[in-house]
Design a protein around this motif. Sequence first.
Motif, PDB file in Angstrom:
ATOM      1  N   LEU A  89      31.037   0.728  41.257  1.00  0.00           N
ATOM      2  CA  LEU A  89      31.439   2.124  41.414  1.00  0.00           C
ATOM      3  C   LEU A  89      30.789   2.774  42.636  1.00  0.00           C
ATOM      4  N   HIS A  90      29.572   2.371  42.946  1.00  0.00           N
ATOM      5  CA  HIS A  90      28.826   2.997  44.032  1.00  0.00           C
ATOM      6  C   HIS A  90      28.950   2.247  45.364  1.00  0.00           C
ATOM      7  N   GLU A  91      29.545   1.093  45.349  1.00  0.00           N
ATOM      8  CA  GLU A  91      29.638   0.272  46.557  1.00  0.00           C
ATOM      9  C   GLU A  91      30.375   1.008  47.682  1.00  0.00           C
ATOM     10  N   ASN A  92      31.431   1.709  47.357  1.00  0.00           N
ATOM     11  CA  ASN A  92      32.203   2.444  48.356  1.00  0.00           C
ATOM     12  C   ASN A  92      31.351   3.470  49.077  1.00  0.00           C
ATOM     13  N   ILE A  93      30.579   4.244  48.351  1.00  0.00           N
ATOM     14  CA  ILE A  93      29.739   5.273  48.953  1.00  0.00           C
ATOM     15  C   ILE A  93      28.682   4.646  49.851  1.00  0.00           C
ATOM     16  N   VAL A  94      28.100   3.552  49.428  1.00  0.00           N
ATOM     17  CA  VAL A  94      27.089   2.871  50.226  1.00  0.00           C
ATOM     18  C   VAL A  94      27.696   2.381  51.544  1.00  0.00           C
ATOM     19  N   GLU A  95      28.911   1.863  51.504  1.00  0.00           N
ATOM     20  CA  GLU A  95      29.581   1.406  52.726  1.00  0.00           C
ATOM     21  C   GLU A  95      29.851   2.564  53.684  1.00  0.00           C
TER      22      GLU A  95
ATOM     23  N   GLU B 200      27.045  12.195  42.987  1.00  0.00           N
ATOM     24  CA  GLU B 200      26.519  12.892  41.816  1.00  0.00           C
ATOM     25  C   GLU B 200      27.550  12.912  40.688  1.00  0.00           C
ATOM     26  N   GLN B 201      28.811  13.130  41.037  1.00  0.00           N
ATOM     27  CA  GLN B 201      29.862  13.122  40.018  1.00  0.00           C
ATOM     28  C   GLN B 201      29.997  11.734  39.395  1.00  0.00           C
ATOM     29  N   ARG B 202      29.925  10.707  40.219  1.00  0.00           N
ATOM     30  CA  ARG B 202      30.001   9.340  39.683  1.00  0.00           C
ATOM     31  C   ARG B 202      28.804   9.039  38.800  1.00  0.00           C
ATOM     32  N   ARG B 203      27.623   9.487  39.222  1.00  0.00           N
ATOM     33  CA  ARG B 203      26.430   9.257  38.410  1.00  0.00           C
ATOM     34  C   ARG B 203      26.582   9.920  37.048  1.00  0.00           C
ATOM     35  N   ALA B 204      27.062  11.161  37.056  1.00  0.00           N
ATOM     36  CA  ALA B 204      27.247  11.877  35.787  1.00  0.00           C
ATOM     37  C   ALA B 204      28.268  11.169  34.912  1.00  0.00           C
ATOM     38  N   TRP B 205      29.355  10.677  35.523  1.00  0.00           N
ATOM     39  CA  TRP B 205      30.371   9.973  34.744  1.00  0.00           C
ATOM     40  C   TRP B 205      29.805   8.686  34.169  1.00  0.00           C
ATOM     41  N   VAL B 206      29.082   7.937  35.005  1.00  0.00           N
ATOM     42  CA  VAL B 206      28.510   6.668  34.539  1.00  0.00           C
ATOM     43  C   VAL B 206      27.534   6.922  33.400  1.00  0.00           C
ATOM     44  N   CYS B 207      26.671   7.921  33.554  1.00  0.00           N
ATOM     45  CA  CYS B 207      25.692   8.222  32.505  1.00  0.00           C
ATOM     46  C   CYS B 207      26.355   8.717  31.227  1.00  0.00           C
ATOM     47  N   GLY B 208      27.482   9.400  31.359  1.00  0.00           N
ATOM     48  CA  GLY B 208      28.144   9.955  30.187  1.00  0.00           C
ATOM     49  C   GLY B 208      29.128   9.027  29.503  1.00  0.00           C
ATOM     50  N   HIS B 209      29.700   8.075  30.241  1.00  0.00           N
ATOM     51  CA  HIS B 209      30.767   7.269  29.674  1.00  0.00           C
ATOM     52  C   HIS B 209      30.466   5.771  29.563  1.00  0.00           C
TER      53      HIS B 209
ATOM     54  N   LEU C 255      28.741  13.819  54.791  1.00  0.00           N
ATOM     55  CA  LEU C 255      27.632  13.384  53.940  1.00  0.00           C
ATOM     56  C   LEU C 255      27.455  14.290  52.726  1.00  0.00           C
ATOM     57  N   GLU C 256      27.651  15.587  52.898  1.00  0.00           N
ATOM     58  CA  GLU C 256      27.576  16.503  51.758  1.00  0.00           C
ATOM     59  C   GLU C 256      28.640  16.168  50.722  1.00  0.00           C
ATOM     60  N   ALA C 257      29.855  15.888  51.194  1.00  0.00           N
ATOM     61  CA  ALA C 257      30.937  15.539  50.275  1.00  0.00           C
ATOM     62  C   ALA C 257      30.633  14.223  49.556  1.00  0.00           C
ATOM     63  N   LYS C 258      30.091  13.257  50.284  1.00  0.00           N
ATOM     64  CA  LYS C 258      29.751  11.975  49.665  1.00  0.00           C
ATOM     65  C   LYS C 258      28.605  12.127  48.668  1.00  0.00           C
ATOM     66  N   ALA C 259      27.658  13.018  48.950  1.00  0.00           N
ATOM     67  CA  ALA C 259      26.573  13.266  47.999  1.00  0.00           C
ATOM     68  C   ALA C 259      27.115  13.879  46.716  1.00  0.00           C
ATOM     69  N   LEU C 260      28.052  14.810  46.854  1.00  0.00           N
ATOM     70  CA  LEU C 260      28.680  15.417  45.682  1.00  0.00           C
ATOM     71  C   LEU C 260      29.445  14.361  44.882  1.00  0.00           C
TER      72      LEU C 260
END
Length: 110
Positions: free
Chosen positions: A61-67, A33-42, A25-30
């Motif tokens: 992009l986030h569907e995988n993490i939710v699954e 966060e990286q995906r969020r930063a990429w989405v917000c930046g690009h 879960l820690e790895a998925k949270a990281l």
Amino acid sequence: MKRGETLLDMLESSALMQEHISVILEAKALEAEQRRAWVCGHMRESCYPGCEEFHKNALELHENIVEVIAGITRMEQGLAKNLGILIQKEESEGTGGSLADLFGDSGDDA
């Protein structure tokens, strides 16, 4: 092996699984966060013909993490159910060596 030792082994195994799940879960949270930063930046709305298309791509992009989180939740519910069944079985049998006895609980709340 005594029943109490078996129960302790089961609890230790469950605790170890919980520890591994927390690392996942820690790895998925990281990763989230990286995906969020990429989405917000690009990702910009101007790059897409419509607002719906923009949001559709962001959600994909986030569907995988939710699954993964949903799968881990189902696994946790299964572990909790199994431990709950074990505890109920011990209490209903009234035999010595129950989980409460392992932790020094005499059943008195006084």
